[in-house]
Design an enzyme around this catalytic site. Structure first.
Site, short mmCIF file in Angstrom:
data_model
loop_
_atom_site.label_atom_id
_atom_site.label_comp_id
_atom_site.label_asym_id
_atom_site.label_seq_id
_atom_site.Cartn_x
_atom_site.Cartn_y
_atom_site.Cartn_z
CG HIS A 23 -1.86 -1.11 1.36
ND1 HIS A 23 -1.74 -2.09 2.32
CD2 HIS A 23 -2.97 -1.42 0.65
CE1 HIS A 23 -2.73 -2.95 2.20
NE2 HIS A 23 -3.50 -2.58 1.20
CD GLN A 48 -9.10 -3.98 -6.76
OE1 GLN A 48 -9.88 -4.58 -6.02
NE2 GLN A 48 -8.03 -3.37 -6.29
#
Ligand code: AMP
Length: 287
Positions: free
Chosen positions: A36, A152
């Site tokens: 992240h 995604q």
């Protein structure tokens, strides 16, 4: 750094900031790790201010999946964001994101039928709907997604293109542990022996990538069989899928590998489902 929970305040913060700076958006479900944080770094290189959203989105979990067990650790996440120079966290609760009688879904057809879409019905409808909502609530200039969730990323690119959304979608490389395992919030579910066995995913992918780049032409079927065999040998591994697909349509490839394709795997270790992927290219030009 400001932590915002109200969508109206979130939109106001971004709209106000946009008068002076570029804003980058990083949608996450929290339990933040270096994967992240690599998106934060990428955003900071292009945009002056960065918003991380943290929302464990119920609509992308199927019945029996790990929605309740999914790690929630806002305090630790906030400390990591603060240290990384993030300007805002948007962390709404479910009632702030969904009306009880919400009746609108964004669905991208075609490329969501394959891979995780086949094993997790409805998952991508939940993803595209929440990401579309986040793009409205947090109208940034650009949004950053990891190639770790390749399907995604491609699905969101298609949604943005098809619906003329005014945001740049930036794909970022997969961050891995030193032994190759792709970082994931779900890795913390793995037992020590599963953690060792889980390295079989990236090992099989990298071996396959080298075979395609360095050896005489190989077929899709042979490569997939070899990867399946290698992963099956890992203790406790149950394969969900191993597929070699076109990078744009995500349609399964067949026959001789004569162009760049994406090798995608999903494997269970006990209850824990891990995914990984890698580009394979007979011309050897993969980054
Ligand atoms: P998640 O919190 O799992 O929904 O992930 C939020 C974002 O971080 C998605 O765009 C993921 O693709 C990205 N991401 C998760 N793990 C990694 C990783 N190991 N490397 C790069 N990006 C990642």
């Amino acid at each position: 750094m400001e932590i915002i929970t109200d969508p109206v305040k979130c939109r106001l913060a971004i709209k106000t900031a946009r008068h002076q700076t570029r804003v980058g958006l990083i949608p996450t479900m929290g339990a933040l790790h270096d994967g992240h944080l690599s998106l934060v770094t990428a955003a900071q290189q292009n945009d002056q201010r960065v918003m991380v959203t943290i929302f464990v989105n119920p609509t992308q979990f199927g019945p029996g999946e790990d929605f309740d067990a999914y790690p929630r650790q806002l305090e630790q996440d906030a400390a990591k964001c603060e240290a990384a120079g993030v300007a805002w966290i948007f962390a709404p609760d479910k009632s702030a994101m969904y009306f009880p009688d919400a009746s609108t879904t964004i669905r991208v057809d075609g490329l969501t039928r394959h891979l995780c879409g086949a094993s997790r019905p409805g998952h991508f409808d939940g993803v595209t709907t929440v990401v579309a909502k986040l793009f409205h609530v947090a109208p940034a200039h650009a949004a950053y997604f990891g190639e770790k969730d390749f399907q995604q990323l491609q699905t969101i690119r298609r949604m943005v293109r098809d619906l003329d959304m005014d945001i740049d979608v930036v794909g970022c490389p997969i961050i891995r542990e030193p032994d190759g395992l792709a970082l994931s919030s779900r890795n913390q579910y793995l037992s020590p022996s599963q953690r060792v066995a889980a390295t079989s995913l990236s090992q099989a992918l990298f071996r396959a990538q080298a075979v395609v780049a360095e050896q005489p032409p190989v077929t899709v079927e042979k490569l997939v069989t070899d990867v399946r065999q290698e992963i099956t040998m890992a203790e406790g591994a149950t394969i969900d899928y191993v597929e070699l697909v076109d990078e744009t349509s995500l349609e399964p490839a067949t026959g001789m590998i004569d162009r760049r394709l994406r090798l995608c795997v999903a494997v269970y270790f006990g209850e824990c489902r891990l995914i990984d992927n890698l580009a394979v290219d007979p011309t050897g030009s993969v980054r």
